[in-house]
Scaffold this motif. Structure first.
Motif, PDB file in Angstrom:
ATOM      1  N   SER A  88      -3.412  10.127  -9.800  1.00 19.09           N
ATOM      2  CA  SER A  88      -2.722  10.071  -8.514  1.00 19.09           C
ATOM      3  C   SER A  88      -3.723  10.016  -7.363  1.00 19.09           C
ATOM      4  CB  SER A  88      -1.809  11.292  -8.359  1.00 19.09           C
ATOM      5  OG  SER A  88      -2.561  12.478  -8.132  1.00 19.09           O
ATOM      6  N   MET A  89      -4.853  10.705  -7.509  1.00 14.58           N
ATOM      7  CA  MET A  89      -5.872  10.688  -6.478  1.00 14.58           C
ATOM      8  C   MET A  89      -6.436   9.286  -6.277  1.00 14.58           C
ATOM      9  SD  MET A  89      -9.283  13.055  -6.263  1.00 14.58           S
ATOM     10  CE  MET A  89      -9.963  12.334  -7.754  1.00 14.58           C
ATOM     11  N   ILE A  90      -6.588   8.533  -7.374  1.00 14.52           N
ATOM     12  CA  ILE A  90      -7.091   7.162  -7.289  1.00 14.52           C
ATOM     13  C   ILE A  90      -6.086   6.266  -6.563  1.00 14.52           C
ATOM     14  CG2 ILE A  90      -7.727   5.136  -8.647  1.00 14.52           C
ATOM     15  CD1 ILE A  90      -8.811   7.030 -10.775  1.00 14.52           C
ATOM     16  N   PHE A  91      -4.812   6.360  -6.933  1.00 13.54           N
ATOM     17  CA  PHE A  91      -3.782   5.548  -6.283  1.00 13.54           C
ATOM     18  C   PHE A  91      -3.677   5.873  -4.793  1.00 13.54           C
ATOM     19  CE2 PHE A  91      -1.765   5.058 -10.612  1.00 13.54           C
ATOM     20  CZ  PHE A  91      -1.964   3.690 -10.669  1.00 13.54           C
ATOM     21  N   TYR A  92      -3.731   7.163  -4.475  1.00 15.69           N
ATOM     22  CA  TYR A  92      -3.567   7.562  -3.074  1.00 15.69           C
ATOM     23  C   TYR A  92      -4.777   7.147  -2.246  1.00 15.69           C
ATOM     24  CZ  TYR A  92      -1.505  10.170   0.731  1.00 15.69           C
ATOM     25  OH  TYR A  92      -0.929  10.508   1.927  1.00 15.69           O
ATOM     26  N   SER A  93      -5.966   7.225  -2.815  1.00 16.43           N
ATOM     27  CA  SER A  93      -7.166   6.774  -2.107  1.00 16.43           C
ATOM     28  C   SER A  93      -7.085   5.289  -1.820  1.00 16.43           C
ATOM     29  CB  SER A  93      -8.412   7.082  -2.954  1.00 16.43           C
ATOM     30  OG  SER A  93      -8.577   8.464  -3.143  1.00 16.43           O
ATOM     31  N   PHE A  94      -6.674   4.515  -2.815  1.00 15.62           N
ATOM     32  CA  PHE A  94      -6.530   3.068  -2.634  1.00 15.62           C
ATOM     33  C   PHE A  94      -5.541   2.768  -1.511  1.00 15.62           C
ATOM     34  CE2 PHE A  94      -4.747  -1.087  -3.591  1.00 15.62           C
ATOM     35  CZ  PHE A  94      -5.876  -1.843  -3.853  1.00 15.62           C
ATOM     36  N   MET A 114       0.828  -1.202   0.000  1.00 14.26           N
ATOM     37  CA  MET A 114       0.000   0.000   0.000  1.00 14.26           C
ATOM     38  C   MET A 114       0.869   1.261   0.000  1.00 14.26           C
ATOM     39  SD  MET A 114      -3.080  -0.891  -0.239  1.00 14.26           S
ATOM     40  CE  MET A 114      -4.107  -2.356  -0.076  1.00 14.26           C
ATOM     41  N   ASP A 115       1.984   1.205   0.720  1.00 16.81           N
ATOM     42  CA  ASP A 115       2.901   2.348   0.714  1.00 16.81           C
ATOM     43  C   ASP A 115       3.478   2.587  -0.679  1.00 16.81           C
ATOM     44  OD1 ASP A 115       2.589   3.048   3.351  1.00 16.81           O
ATOM     45  OD2 ASP A 115       4.315   1.898   4.074  1.00 16.81           O
ATOM     46  N   LEU A 116       3.707   1.516  -1.419  1.00 15.82           N
ATOM     47  CA  LEU A 116       4.206   1.674  -2.791  1.00 15.82           C
ATOM     48  C   LEU A 116       3.173   2.365  -3.678  1.00 15.82           C
ATOM     49  CD1 LEU A 116       6.028  -1.740  -3.385  1.00 15.82           C
ATOM     50  CD2 LEU A 116       7.064   0.505  -2.985  1.00 15.82           C
ATOM     51  N   PHE A 117       1.891   2.064  -3.451  1.00 14.12           N
ATOM     52  CA  PHE A 117       0.841   2.786  -4.167  1.00 14.12           C
ATOM     53  C   PHE A 117       0.876   4.271  -3.795  1.00 14.12           C
ATOM     54  CE2 PHE A 117      -1.137  -1.395  -4.878  1.00 14.12           C
ATOM     55  CZ  PHE A 117      -1.551  -1.247  -6.190  1.00 14.12           C
ATOM     56  N   ALA A 118       1.131   4.563  -2.516  1.00 14.17           N
ATOM     57  CA  ALA A 118       1.222   5.958  -2.080  1.00 14.17           C
ATOM     58  C   ALA A 118       2.410   6.659  -2.725  1.00 14.17           C
ATOM     59  CB  ALA A 118       1.327   6.024  -0.554  1.00 14.17           C
ATOM     60  N   VAL A 119       3.536   5.959  -2.821  1.00 14.96           N
ATOM     61  CA  VAL A 119       4.714   6.528  -3.482  1.00 14.96           C
ATOM     62  C   VAL A 119       4.418   6.790  -4.952  1.00 14.96           C
ATOM     63  CG1 VAL A 119       7.080   6.040  -4.215  1.00 14.96           C
ATOM     64  CG2 VAL A 119       6.365   5.525  -1.873  1.00 14.96           C
ATOM     65  N   LEU A 120       3.756   5.830  -5.596  1.00 15.37           N
ATOM     66  CA  LEU A 120       3.382   6.020  -7.004  1.00 15.37           C
ATOM     67  C   LEU A 120       2.453   7.221  -7.161  1.00 15.37           C
ATOM     68  CD1 LEU A 120       3.621   4.829  -9.863  1.00 15.37           C
ATOM     69  CD2 LEU A 120       1.622   3.413  -9.359  1.00 15.37           C
ATOM     70  N   ALA A 121       1.525   7.378  -6.217  1.00 13.28           N
ATOM     71  CA  ALA A 121       0.632   8.531  -6.253  1.00 13.28           C
ATOM     72  C   ALA A 121       1.403   9.829  -6.098  1.00 13.28           C
ATOM     73  CB  ALA A 121      -0.410   8.413  -5.139  1.00 13.28           C
ATOM     74  N   CYS A 122       2.421   9.824  -5.236  1.00 12.66           N
ATOM     75  CA  CYS A 122       3.232  11.031  -5.048  1.00 12.66           C
ATOM     76  C   CYS A 122       4.002  11.394  -6.311  1.00 12.66           C
ATOM     77  CB  CYS A 122       4.204  10.832  -3.879  1.00 12.66           C
ATOM     78  SG  CYS A 122       3.422  10.822  -2.254  1.00 12.66           S
TER      79      CYS A 122
END
Length: 309
Positions: A123-129, A97-105
């Protein structure tokens, strides 16, 4: 938590910001308030700093833990998942999940620099997930601590095949819930805001109950131990006490801020952009909490561990 929030038409949102050169696709008919805050000054500068900090803090830790997991998997082979503790399994999922947050960033920073609305929306979709997943896995970790401390006999039985099966089913349900809740982003803002508030409230309630129950067990004097082992038990309880207090404090702070964030997001409008952008920094400690505890348990912080002992 990121949500699509109140959607605004491009003409009304940027009537005072005509200098922004947004690359809109034909399917983009509205812009969420979150995206407006990302490209509005001065909140955009705060988000840039947050994205860079998150990438350089979280990504190396994720790589280190995944490397450790790969080494353990090579050693133990097919039995790796069976011998893996519940807490470590939840931590590996939090890392994903942190990797999804990094990708969103990464998408957020590039979208802000390039003024690309499609990239910001992605990015909003990735960060929400990522946010949904972290909330659920933090709750599961707190429940695991609760079972280990308050119901140790039942917990020992759950460390066998039956417990592994329950754990894997729970993890699968979390991933399905994350996909379903992220889908609400494209439906209705008010419904999603209500879901966000309900989910954060549930997380705060479960985490508080489980952590406070564990603290009560740690504070209450246990059965008589031999005098030669008493000091060792007391030190172990003291470390566990500080760990649970730290987890509870960080999760409570994040949950309370997420509730405040949701209220500001619904009612604040553009005037709440600065508050929301500064509030995003509250996510960093919760992102790093369990991964750092994992690395400490695995002896990666040798110098710090020797000092503690």
């Amino acid at each position: 938590m990121v949500s699509s929030g109140s959607r605004m038409s491009p003409n009304s949102s940027f009537s005072s910001q005509s200098s922004l050169d947004l690359h809109l696709s034909p399917i983009n008919t509205s812009i969420s308030l979150y995206v407006v805050c990302l490209i509005s000054k001065p909140s955009s500068y705060i988000y840039r700093a947050f994205n860079i900090t998150t990438i350089f803090l979280v990504l190396p830790i994720c790589i280190l833990i995944l490397q450790h997991g790969l080494q353990e998997w090579r050693k133990k082979g097919s039995t790796f998942m069976e011998v893996l503790s519940h807490s470590d399994c939840f931590t590996y999922n939090i890392i994903i999940m942190d990797l999804f947050a990094v990708l969103a960033c990464v998408f957020t920073y590039c979208g802000i620099v390039m003024n690309n609305l499609n990239m910001l929306s992605l990015s909003m979709i990735f960060y929400s997930f990522s946010c949904f997943g972290q909330i659920f896995f933090h709750m599961l970790t707190c429940v695991e601590h609760y079972m280990a401390a308050v119901h140790p006999i039942t917990y020992r039985s759950l460390r066998k095949e039956r417990g592994v099966r329950i754990r894997n089913i729970s993890i699968g349900c979390v991933w399905l819930l994350c996909f379903a809740l992220t889908g609400f982003i494209m439906i209705d803002d008010i419904i999603l805001a209500i879901v966000n508030i309900c989910l954060v409230t549930l997380s705060l309630t479960v985490s508080s109950f489980c952590s406070l129950s564990v603290l009560c067990v740690l504070i209450h004097p246990g059965p008589r131990e031999e005098s030669r082992n008493r000091d060792r038990v007391d030190q172990s309880k003291k470390r566990a006490f500080y760990t649970i207090v730290t987890i509870l404090g960080i999760l409570a702070l994040k949950s309370l801020w997420d509730l405040n964030w949701s209220v500001v997001y619904i009612t604040g409008g553009l005037n709440g952009c600065i508050l929301m952008s500064w509030g995003s920094w509250f996510n960093i400690p919760s992102n790093l909490l369990l991964p750092l505890l994992f690395l400490y348990r695995k002896g990666k912080f040798v110098c710090f561990k020797k000092n503690m002992e």
